[in-house]
Design an enzyme around this catalytic site. Structure first.
Site, PDB file in Angstrom:
ATOM      1  N   CYS A   1       5.019   5.497   6.710  1.00 13.74           N
ATOM      2  CA  CYS A   1       5.091   4.081   6.320  1.00 13.74           C
ATOM      3  C   CYS A   1       6.162   3.908   5.249  1.00 13.74           C
ATOM      4  CB  CYS A   1       3.740   3.563   5.839  1.00 13.74           C
ATOM      5  SG  CYS A   1       3.048   4.454   4.419  1.00 13.74           S
TER       6      CYS A   1
ATOM      7  N   PRO B   1      -7.671   7.031   5.606  1.00 14.15           N
ATOM      8  CA  PRO B   1      -9.133   6.843   5.568  1.00 14.15           C
ATOM      9  C   PRO B   1      -9.803   6.811   6.942  1.00 14.15           C
ATOM     10  CG  PRO B   1      -8.063   4.733   5.326  1.00 14.15           C
ATOM     11  CD  PRO B   1      -6.956   5.743   5.426  1.00 14.15           C
ATOM     12  N   GLY B   2      -9.038   7.044   7.997  1.00 12.09           N
ATOM     13  CA  GLY B   2      -9.648   7.158   9.322  1.00 12.09           C
ATOM     14  C   GLY B   2      -9.337   6.017  10.271  1.00 12.09           C
TER      15      GLY B   2
ATOM     16  N   ASP C   1      -8.228  16.063   6.030  1.00  8.48           N
ATOM     17  CA  ASP C   1      -7.590  15.609   4.794  1.00  8.48           C
ATOM     18  C   ASP C   1      -7.951  16.621   3.718  1.00  8.48           C
ATOM     19  OD1 ASP C   1      -6.199  12.824   3.844  1.00  8.48           O
ATOM     20  OD2 ASP C   1      -7.205  13.830   2.186  1.00  8.48           O
TER      21      ASP C   1
ATOM     22  N   CYS D   1      -3.429  14.333   8.922  1.00 13.16           N
ATOM     23  CA  CYS D   1      -3.560  13.709   7.594  1.00 13.16           C
ATOM     24  C   CYS D   1      -4.263  12.376   7.813  1.00 13.16           C
ATOM     25  CB  CYS D   1      -2.191  13.516   6.954  1.00 13.16           C
ATOM     26  SG  CYS D   1      -1.216  15.036   6.854  1.00 13.16           S
TER      27      CYS D   1
END
Length: 468
Positions: free
Chosen positions: A372, A245-246, A266, A242
Protein backbone atom coordinates in the site's frame (compact mmCIF):
# COMPACT_ATOMS: atom_id res chain seq x y z
CA UNK A 1 -9.64 21.22 -6.14
CA UNK A 2 -7.77 20.66 -2.90
CA UNK A 3 -9.72 21.41 0.28
CA UNK A 4 -6.80 20.54 2.56
CA UNK A 5 -3.12 21.55 2.39
CA UNK A 6 -0.80 19.06 0.66
CA UNK A 7 0.52 16.19 2.76
CA UNK A 8 3.11 17.27 5.33
CA UNK A 9 6.40 15.39 4.80
CA UNK A 10 9.87 15.72 6.26
CA UNK A 11 12.04 17.61 3.73
CA UNK A 12 14.29 14.57 3.19
CA UNK A 13 11.27 12.37 2.40
CA UNK A 14 9.74 14.95 0.08
CA UNK A 15 13.06 15.18 -1.77
CA UNK A 16 13.22 11.39 -2.05
CA UNK A 17 9.69 11.19 -3.45
CA UNK A 18 10.38 14.03 -5.84
CA UNK A 19 13.27 12.01 -7.28
CA UNK A 20 11.05 8.93 -7.57
CA UNK A 21 8.37 10.75 -9.54
CA UNK A 22 10.87 12.67 -11.66
CA UNK A 23 13.08 9.69 -12.51
CA UNK A 24 14.79 9.76 -15.90
CA UNK A 25 12.61 7.09 -17.51
CA UNK A 26 9.42 8.85 -16.50
CA UNK A 27 10.61 12.34 -17.43
CA UNK A 28 11.69 11.08 -20.86
CA UNK A 29 8.27 9.54 -21.46
CA UNK A 30 6.11 12.34 -20.03
CA UNK A 31 8.42 15.39 -20.14
CA UNK A 32 9.58 17.21 -17.03
CA UNK A 33 6.56 19.47 -16.69
CA UNK A 34 4.02 16.64 -16.82
CA UNK A 35 6.02 14.55 -14.31
CA UNK A 36 6.13 17.52 -11.93
CA UNK A 37 2.38 18.03 -12.32
CA UNK A 38 1.66 14.39 -11.45
CA UNK A 39 3.87 14.60 -8.37
CA UNK A 40 2.15 17.76 -7.12
CA UNK A 41 -1.25 16.15 -7.72
CA UNK A 42 -0.19 13.17 -5.64
CA UNK A 43 0.86 15.34 -2.69
CA UNK A 44 -2.41 17.29 -2.79
CA UNK A 45 -4.60 14.15 -3.16
CA UNK A 46 -3.17 12.06 -0.32
CA UNK A 47 -4.74 14.18 2.48
CA UNK A 48 -8.24 13.60 1.05
CA UNK A 49 -10.22 10.39 1.58
CA UNK A 50 -11.06 8.20 -1.43
CA UNK A 51 -14.26 9.15 -3.25
CA UNK A 52 -16.02 5.94 -2.14
CA UNK A 53 -16.25 3.79 0.97
CA UNK A 54 -15.68 0.18 -0.08
CA UNK A 55 -17.56 -2.61 1.65
CA UNK A 56 -16.83 -6.29 1.03
CA UNK A 57 -19.84 -8.52 1.59
CA UNK A 58 -19.28 -11.79 3.42
CA UNK A 59 -20.88 -13.95 0.73
CA UNK A 60 -20.20 -17.01 2.90
CA UNK A 61 -23.16 -15.96 5.07
CA UNK A 62 -25.36 -13.74 2.93
CA UNK A 63 -25.98 -12.21 -0.48
CA UNK A 64 -24.79 -8.89 -1.86
CA UNK A 65 -28.40 -7.84 -2.56
CA UNK A 66 -29.45 -8.50 1.03
CA UNK A 67 -26.58 -6.48 2.50
CA UNK A 68 -27.18 -3.70 -0.01
CA UNK A 69 -30.79 -3.36 1.20
CA UNK A 70 -29.78 -3.43 4.86
CA UNK A 71 -27.04 -0.85 4.25
CA UNK A 72 -29.42 1.45 2.39
CA UNK A 73 -31.73 1.50 5.44
CA UNK A 74 -28.80 2.02 7.83
CA UNK A 75 -27.30 4.90 5.83
CA UNK A 76 -30.70 6.56 5.41
CA UNK A 77 -31.08 6.44 9.20
CA UNK A 78 -27.57 7.80 9.85
CA UNK A 79 -27.91 10.55 7.23
CA UNK A 80 -31.40 11.60 8.44
CA UNK A 81 -33.34 10.54 5.37
CA UNK A 82 -30.67 11.33 2.78
CA UNK A 83 -30.82 8.74 -0.02
CA UNK A 84 -27.23 7.93 -0.99
CA UNK A 85 -26.88 5.44 -3.86
CA UNK A 86 -25.05 2.17 -3.17
CA UNK A 87 -23.29 0.71 -6.20
CA UNK A 88 -22.44 -2.90 -6.98
CA UNK A 89 -19.00 -3.18 -8.57
CA UNK A 90 -19.41 -4.85 -11.97
CA UNK A 91 -16.03 -6.63 -11.88
CA UNK A 92 -15.88 -7.43 -8.16
CA UNK A 93 -19.12 -9.23 -7.40
CA UNK A 94 -18.72 -9.09 -3.62
CA UNK A 95 -18.02 -5.34 -3.43
CA UNK A 96 -20.39 -2.46 -2.65
CA UNK A 97 -19.38 1.18 -3.16
CA UNK A 98 -20.81 4.05 -1.12
CA UNK A 99 -20.07 7.56 -2.43
CA UNK A 100 -18.44 9.95 0.05
CA UNK A 101 -20.19 13.34 0.14
CA UNK A 102 -17.86 16.31 0.42
CA UNK A 103 -15.87 18.28 1.07
CA UNK A 104 -18.69 20.35 2.55
CA UNK A 105 -17.61 23.97 2.63
CA UNK A 106 -20.74 25.47 4.19
CA UNK A 107 -20.22 24.16 7.76
CA UNK A 108 -20.21 26.82 10.51
CA UNK A 109 -17.20 26.46 12.81
CA UNK A 110 -18.05 26.51 16.54
CA UNK A 111 -16.45 28.45 19.39
CA UNK A 112 -15.77 25.28 21.40
CA UNK A 113 -12.93 23.23 19.89
CA UNK A 114 -11.60 19.69 20.19
CA UNK A 115 -8.12 18.93 18.84
CA UNK A 116 -7.32 15.35 17.81
CA UNK A 117 -4.16 13.60 16.63
CA UNK A 118 -3.48 13.08 12.93
CA UNK A 119 -4.36 9.36 13.06
CA UNK A 120 -7.69 10.04 14.73
CA UNK A 121 -8.30 12.83 12.22
CA UNK A 122 -7.82 10.44 9.31
CA UNK A 123 -10.38 8.07 10.81
CA UNK A 124 -12.90 10.92 11.19
CA UNK A 125 -12.51 11.76 7.50
CA UNK A 126 -13.55 8.18 6.69
CA UNK A 127 -16.70 8.21 8.82
CA UNK A 128 -15.54 7.49 12.37
CA UNK A 129 -16.64 9.30 15.50
CA UNK A 130 -14.02 10.72 17.86
CA UNK A 131 -12.95 8.40 20.67
CA UNK A 132 -11.34 9.67 23.87
CA UNK A 133 -7.82 8.25 23.30
CA UNK A 134 -7.56 10.37 20.11
CA UNK A 135 -8.39 13.67 21.86
CA UNK A 136 -5.40 15.89 22.64
CA UNK A 137 -7.06 19.15 23.64
CA UNK A 138 -10.50 20.59 24.41
CA UNK A 139 -11.77 24.08 25.11
CA UNK A 140 -11.69 25.23 28.73
CA UNK A 141 -15.41 25.15 29.54
CA UNK A 142 -16.53 22.32 27.23
CA UNK A 143 -19.43 20.33 28.68
CA UNK A 144 -21.17 17.13 27.61
CA UNK A 145 -23.80 17.98 25.01
CA UNK A 146 -21.94 21.00 23.62
CA UNK A 147 -21.70 21.49 19.87
CA UNK A 148 -17.97 21.50 19.08
CA UNK A 149 -15.70 21.84 16.06
CA UNK A 150 -13.09 19.11 15.63
CA UNK A 151 -9.60 19.86 14.26
CA UNK A 152 -6.59 17.72 13.42
CA UNK A 153 -3.17 18.66 14.81
CA UNK A 154 -1.25 17.66 11.69
CA UNK A 155 2.14 18.84 12.97
CA UNK A 156 1.85 17.04 16.30
CA UNK A 157 2.59 20.19 18.31
CA UNK A 158 -0.47 20.42 20.56
CA UNK A 159 0.19 19.50 24.20
CA UNK A 160 -2.14 16.96 25.76
CA UNK A 161 -4.70 18.63 27.98
CA UNK A 162 -4.20 22.12 26.50
CA UNK A 163 -7.19 24.45 26.85
CA UNK A 164 -6.38 26.32 23.66
CA UNK A 165 -4.28 25.55 20.58
CA UNK A 166 -3.15 28.26 18.17
CA UNK A 167 -0.88 26.10 16.00
CA UNK A 168 -1.57 24.61 12.58
CA UNK A 169 -4.85 22.70 12.62
CA UNK A 170 -7.22 21.41 9.94
CA UNK A 171 -11.00 21.59 10.33
CA UNK A 172 -12.66 18.14 10.17
CA UNK A 173 -16.27 19.04 10.97
CA UNK A 174 -18.69 19.51 13.86
CA UNK A 175 -20.11 17.16 16.46
CA UNK A 176 -21.63 16.87 19.91
CA UNK A 177 -19.38 16.25 22.89
CA UNK A 178 -20.34 13.10 24.78
CA UNK A 179 -18.18 14.06 27.77
CA UNK A 180 -16.99 17.22 29.49
CA UNK A 181 -13.41 18.40 29.28
CA UNK A 182 -12.88 17.39 32.93
CA UNK A 183 -14.10 13.85 32.24
CA UNK A 184 -11.85 13.48 29.17
CA UNK A 185 -8.73 14.62 31.03
CA UNK A 186 -9.60 13.09 34.39
CA UNK A 187 -6.62 12.69 36.78
CA UNK A 188 -7.69 9.08 37.36
CA UNK A 189 -6.60 8.29 33.81
CA UNK A 190 -8.04 8.72 30.33
CA UNK A 191 -11.48 7.27 29.74
CA UNK A 192 -12.34 5.01 26.87
CA UNK A 193 -15.36 5.29 24.65
CA UNK A 194 -16.75 8.01 22.45
CA UNK A 195 -15.67 11.59 23.08
CA UNK A 196 -17.41 13.41 20.21
CA UNK A 197 -20.28 12.14 18.08
CA UNK A 198 -19.69 13.62 14.64
CA UNK A 199 -22.90 15.14 13.27
CA UNK A 200 -21.56 17.31 10.42
CA UNK A 201 -18.18 16.09 9.16
CA UNK A 202 -16.41 17.79 6.26
CA UNK A 203 -16.61 14.44 4.43
CA UNK A 204 -19.86 12.57 5.04
CA UNK A 205 -19.33 8.80 5.23
CA UNK A 206 -21.40 6.26 7.16
CA UNK A 207 -20.13 5.01 10.49
CA UNK A 208 -19.75 1.23 10.64
CA UNK A 209 -19.39 0.87 14.41
CA UNK A 210 -21.25 -2.38 15.20
CA UNK A 211 -23.07 -2.29 11.86
CA UNK A 212 -23.70 -5.70 10.21
CA UNK A 213 -20.32 -6.88 11.56
CA UNK A 214 -20.76 -10.53 10.48
CA UNK A 215 -22.02 -9.58 7.03
CA UNK A 216 -19.45 -7.08 5.83
CA UNK A 217 -15.82 -6.04 6.06
CA UNK A 218 -14.50 -2.55 5.39
CA UNK A 219 -11.63 -2.66 2.89
CA UNK A 220 -9.98 -0.28 0.50
CA UNK A 221 -10.88 -1.18 -3.07
CA UNK A 222 -7.36 -2.32 -4.14
CA UNK A 223 -7.13 -4.52 -1.03
CA UNK A 224 -10.22 -6.36 -2.22
CA UNK A 225 -8.81 -6.64 -5.76
CA UNK A 226 -5.74 -8.52 -4.43
CA UNK A 227 -7.66 -11.60 -3.31
CA UNK A 228 -9.48 -11.82 -6.63
CA UNK A 229 -6.14 -11.59 -8.45
CA UNK A 230 -4.76 -14.51 -6.38
CA UNK A 231 -7.97 -16.38 -7.27
CA UNK A 232 -7.84 -19.18 -4.67
CA UNK A 233 -9.82 -22.32 -5.47
CA UNK A 234 -11.78 -24.62 -3.13
CA UNK A 235 -9.60 -27.38 -1.69
CA UNK A 236 -6.28 -25.56 -2.19
CA UNK A 237 -3.70 -24.76 0.46
CA UNK A 238 -3.11 -21.00 0.64
CA UNK A 239 -0.55 -18.97 2.61
CA UNK A 240 -1.15 -15.37 3.66
CA UNK A 241 2.34 -14.46 4.87
CA UNK A 242 1.70 -11.10 6.57
CA UNK A 243 -1.97 -11.45 7.32
CA UNK A 244 -3.06 -9.11 10.14
CA UNK A 245 -5.72 -7.93 10.72
CA UNK A 246 -7.19 -10.60 8.46
CA UNK A 247 -9.17 -8.70 5.82
CA UNK A 248 -7.49 -10.44 2.92
CA UNK A 249 -7.26 -13.74 4.82
CA UNK A 250 -11.02 -13.86 5.35
CA UNK A 251 -11.61 -12.75 1.76
CA UNK A 252 -9.47 -15.64 0.46
CA UNK A 253 -11.38 -18.11 2.63
CA UNK A 254 -14.70 -16.73 1.38
CA UNK A 255 -13.65 -16.99 -2.27
CA UNK A 256 -12.75 -20.66 -1.59
CA UNK A 257 -16.22 -21.25 -0.13
CA UNK A 258 -14.48 -22.07 3.16
CA UNK A 259 -13.13 -25.27 1.57
CA UNK A 260 -9.42 -26.03 1.76
CA UNK A 261 -6.91 -24.39 4.08
CA UNK A 262 -5.79 -20.79 4.54
CA UNK A 263 -2.68 -20.42 6.70
CA UNK A 264 -2.39 -16.89 8.09
CA UNK A 265 0.80 -15.64 9.75
CA UNK A 266 1.88 -12.54 11.62
CA UNK A 267 4.83 -12.09 13.95
CA UNK A 268 2.87 -10.15 16.61
CA UNK A 269 0.68 -12.29 18.87
CA UNK A 270 -2.00 -9.63 19.45
CA UNK A 271 -2.43 -9.27 15.69
CA UNK A 272 -2.77 -13.02 15.26
CA UNK A 273 -5.55 -12.91 17.84
CA UNK A 274 -7.29 -10.28 15.72
CA UNK A 275 -7.12 -12.57 12.66
CA UNK A 276 -8.72 -15.36 14.68
CA UNK A 277 -11.44 -13.02 15.95
CA UNK A 278 -12.28 -11.82 12.45
CA UNK A 279 -12.42 -15.40 11.14
CA UNK A 280 -14.82 -16.33 13.95
CA UNK A 281 -16.95 -13.22 13.41
CA UNK A 282 -17.36 -14.06 9.71
CA UNK A 283 -17.88 -17.77 10.56
CA UNK A 284 -14.99 -19.05 8.46
CA UNK A 285 -13.49 -22.37 9.57
CA UNK A 286 -10.72 -23.05 7.06
CA UNK A 287 -8.40 -20.35 8.48
CA UNK A 288 -5.51 -21.35 10.76
CA UNK A 289 -3.59 -18.43 12.24
CA UNK A 290 -0.03 -18.69 13.59
CA UNK A 291 2.34 -16.29 15.29
CA UNK A 292 5.43 -16.47 13.08
CA UNK A 293 7.99 -14.18 11.49
CA UNK A 294 7.50 -14.76 7.76
CA UNK A 295 11.25 -14.60 7.12
CA UNK A 296 11.57 -17.77 9.24
CA UNK A 297 8.64 -19.69 7.75
CA UNK A 298 10.76 -22.04 5.62
CA UNK A 299 12.38 -25.22 6.93
CA UNK A 300 14.66 -27.63 5.06
CA UNK A 301 13.22 -30.43 7.19
CA UNK A 302 10.53 -30.69 9.84
CA UNK A 303 11.72 -31.41 13.37
CA UNK A 304 8.18 -31.76 14.75
CA UNK A 305 4.99 -33.16 13.30
CA UNK A 306 3.00 -29.90 13.33
CA UNK A 307 0.66 -28.18 10.89
CA UNK A 308 2.12 -24.78 11.63
CA UNK A 309 5.31 -22.99 10.56
CA UNK A 310 8.04 -23.43 9.59
CA UNK A 311 6.96 -25.21 6.41
CA UNK A 312 8.75 -27.46 3.96
CA UNK A 313 9.52 -26.36 0.40
CA UNK A 314 6.68 -26.37 -2.12
CA UNK A 315 3.93 -26.59 0.51
CA UNK A 316 1.42 -24.13 -0.95
CA UNK A 317 -0.70 -23.82 -4.09
CA UNK A 318 -0.93 -20.04 -3.85
CA UNK A 319 0.77 -17.43 -1.68
CA UNK A 320 -0.19 -13.86 -0.89
CA UNK A 321 2.66 -11.61 0.24
CA UNK A 322 0.98 -8.35 1.20
CA UNK A 323 4.30 -7.05 2.41
CA UNK A 324 5.09 -4.67 5.26
CA UNK A 325 5.80 -1.34 3.60
CA UNK A 326 6.21 2.40 4.08
CA UNK A 327 2.43 2.85 3.73
CA UNK A 328 2.73 6.05 1.75
CA UNK A 329 -0.32 5.28 -0.37
CA UNK A 330 -2.77 5.41 2.54
CA UNK A 331 -5.54 8.00 2.37
CA UNK A 332 -6.46 10.26 3.95
CA UNK A 333 -3.01 11.14 5.26
CA UNK A 334 -2.36 14.80 6.09
CA UNK A 335 0.97 14.28 7.80
CA UNK A 336 3.58 11.57 7.30
CA UNK A 337 6.14 11.68 10.12
CA UNK A 338 8.54 8.91 9.11
CA UNK A 339 12.17 9.65 8.35
CA UNK A 340 13.90 8.74 5.10
CA UNK A 341 15.73 5.94 6.92
CA UNK A 342 12.40 4.44 7.96
CA UNK A 343 10.88 4.84 4.48
CA UNK A 344 13.80 3.07 2.80
CA UNK A 345 14.14 0.31 5.41
CA UNK A 346 11.47 -1.97 3.94
CA UNK A 347 13.08 -3.13 0.70
CA UNK A 348 15.50 -5.64 2.36
CA UNK A 349 12.73 -7.09 4.54
CA UNK A 350 10.40 -7.47 1.57
CA UNK A 351 13.11 -9.35 -0.33
CA UNK A 352 13.68 -11.75 2.57
CA UNK A 353 9.95 -12.48 2.72
CA UNK A 354 9.74 -12.85 -1.05
CA UNK A 355 12.62 -15.35 -1.08
CA UNK A 356 10.83 -17.49 1.51
CA UNK A 357 7.58 -17.26 -0.47
CA UNK A 358 9.26 -18.59 -3.63
CA UNK A 359 10.65 -21.56 -1.70
CA UNK A 360 7.27 -22.38 -0.18
CA UNK A 361 5.36 -22.18 -3.47
CA UNK A 362 4.64 -25.32 -5.50
CA UNK A 363 5.69 -25.44 -9.17
CA UNK A 364 2.75 -24.11 -11.16
CA UNK A 365 1.66 -22.12 -8.11
CA UNK A 366 0.74 -18.43 -7.99
CA UNK A 367 2.46 -15.76 -5.91
CA UNK A 368 0.88 -12.32 -5.54
CA UNK A 369 3.00 -9.50 -4.12
CA UNK A 370 1.31 -6.28 -2.99
CA UNK A 371 1.96 -3.10 -1.01
CA UNK A 372 0.00 0.00 0.00
CA UNK A 373 2.81 2.36 -0.92
CA UNK A 374 3.83 4.48 -3.93
CA UNK A 375 7.63 4.18 -4.07
CA UNK A 376 9.50 2.47 -6.89
CA UNK A 377 11.88 0.73 -4.49
CA UNK A 378 9.08 -1.29 -2.85
CA UNK A 379 7.12 -1.97 -6.03
CA UNK A 380 8.48 -2.05 -9.60
CA UNK A 381 12.10 -2.35 -8.44
CA UNK A 382 11.11 -5.43 -6.42
CA UNK A 383 9.56 -6.98 -9.53
CA UNK A 384 12.73 -6.32 -11.55
CA UNK A 385 14.83 -7.85 -8.74
CA UNK A 386 12.55 -10.91 -8.49
CA UNK A 387 12.65 -11.62 -12.23
CA UNK A 388 16.43 -11.31 -12.23
CA UNK A 389 17.02 -13.50 -9.17
CA UNK A 390 14.35 -16.17 -9.64
CA UNK A 391 14.38 -17.61 -13.20
CA UNK A 392 11.51 -19.86 -12.16
CA UNK A 393 9.17 -16.85 -11.88
CA UNK A 394 7.18 -15.33 -14.70
CA UNK A 395 4.85 -12.33 -14.53
CA UNK A 396 1.19 -13.08 -15.18
CA UNK A 397 -1.71 -10.93 -16.34
CA UNK A 398 -4.15 -9.96 -13.60
CA UNK A 399 -7.89 -10.39 -13.46
CA UNK A 400 -9.52 -8.06 -12.64
CA UNK A 401 -7.21 -5.28 -13.81
CA UNK A 402 -8.94 -2.05 -12.83
CA UNK A 403 -5.87 -0.05 -11.76
CA UNK A 404 -3.24 1.53 -13.99
CA UNK A 405 -0.10 -0.15 -15.27
CA UNK A 406 3.26 -0.11 -13.47
CA UNK A 407 5.33 3.08 -13.24
CA UNK A 408 8.46 3.65 -15.30
CA UNK A 409 11.76 3.90 -13.48
CA UNK A 410 12.78 0.31 -12.72
CA UNK A 411 13.89 -0.54 -16.28
CA UNK A 412 11.02 -2.95 -16.85
CA UNK A 413 9.76 -3.32 -20.42
CA UNK A 414 6.43 -1.76 -21.38
CA UNK A 415 4.97 -5.25 -21.77
CA UNK A 416 5.94 -6.12 -18.19
CA UNK A 417 4.61 -2.80 -16.85
CA UNK A 418 1.23 -3.60 -18.43
CA UNK A 419 1.08 -6.83 -16.42
CA UNK A 420 1.46 -4.90 -13.15
CA UNK A 421 -1.34 -3.03 -11.40
CA UNK A 422 -0.63 0.33 -9.76
CA UNK A 423 -3.38 2.38 -8.16
CA UNK A 424 -2.16 5.96 -8.37
CA UNK A 425 -4.15 8.71 -6.55
CA UNK A 426 -2.63 11.35 -8.85
CA UNK A 427 -4.44 9.84 -11.86
CA UNK A 428 -7.78 11.43 -11.00
CA UNK A 429 -9.04 14.99 -10.60
CA UNK A 430 -10.40 15.56 -7.11
CA UNK A 431 -14.10 16.37 -7.28
CA UNK A 432 -16.56 17.79 -4.81
CA UNK A 433 -19.37 15.28 -4.41
CA UNK A 434 -22.82 16.49 -3.31
CA UNK A 435 -26.09 14.62 -3.19
CA UNK A 436 -27.58 16.46 -6.19
CA UNK A 437 -24.65 15.68 -8.49
CA UNK A 438 -24.67 12.09 -7.22
CA UNK A 439 -28.33 11.55 -8.05
CA UNK A 440 -27.76 12.96 -11.55
CA UNK A 441 -24.59 10.94 -12.20
CA UNK A 442 -24.63 7.76 -14.27
CA UNK A 443 -23.30 4.56 -12.72
CA UNK A 444 -21.07 4.13 -15.78
CA UNK A 445 -19.28 7.34 -14.75
CA UNK A 446 -19.09 6.59 -11.02
CA UNK A 447 -17.47 3.14 -11.28
CA UNK A 448 -14.36 4.39 -13.17
CA UNK A 449 -14.07 7.17 -10.56
CA UNK A 450 -14.14 4.58 -7.77
CA UNK A 451 -11.44 2.54 -9.54
CA UNK A 452 -9.14 5.57 -9.74
CA UNK A 453 -9.91 7.69 -6.68
CA UNK A 454 -8.69 5.22 -4.06
CA UNK A 455 -5.55 4.62 -2.00
CA UNK A 456 -2.10 4.20 -3.54
CA UNK A 457 -1.50 0.47 -4.02
CA UNK A 458 0.57 -1.99 -6.06
CA UNK A 459 -0.02 -5.59 -7.21
CA UNK A 460 2.25 -8.04 -9.08
CA UNK A 461 1.28 -11.61 -9.96
CA UNK A 462 3.83 -14.37 -10.64
CA UNK A 463 3.63 -18.02 -11.64
CA UNK A 464 6.35 -20.44 -10.56
CA UNK A 465 7.52 -22.50 -13.52
CA UNK A 466 8.81 -26.04 -13.17
CA UNK A 467 12.42 -25.13 -14.07
CA UNK A 468 15.08 -27.77 -13.45
Amino acid sequence: MSFFPKILLLPEVEGYLNNVFRNQELVTALDSQEAEKKYKCLLSHLPHPPAFTTVRVNTHLTSVKHVKNLLFEEIEKQFKGLNVPILEHPELQDILLIPVIGPRKDLQQQLSEVIVGAQCGSAVLRGAHVYVPGIISASKFMKAGDMVSVYSDIEGKCKRGAKEFLGTKVFLGNGISELSRNEIFSPSGPLKGMGVRMTDPVYLSPSFDNVLSSYLFLQNLPSAVVSHVLNPQPGERILDMCAAPGGKTTHLATLMHDQGEVIAMDKIASKVKKITQNAALLQLNCIKAFCCDGTKAFAVRKTEDTQGPPFLAESFDRILLDAPCSGMGQRPNMAYSWTLKEVTSYQPLQRKLFTVAVKLLKPGGILVYSTCTITLAENEEQVAWALENFPCLQLQSQEPHIGGEGMMGARLSLDKLKLLQRFDPSNVTLQRMDINSLLKAKEDDLIPLANKDCIGFFIAKFIKLNVK
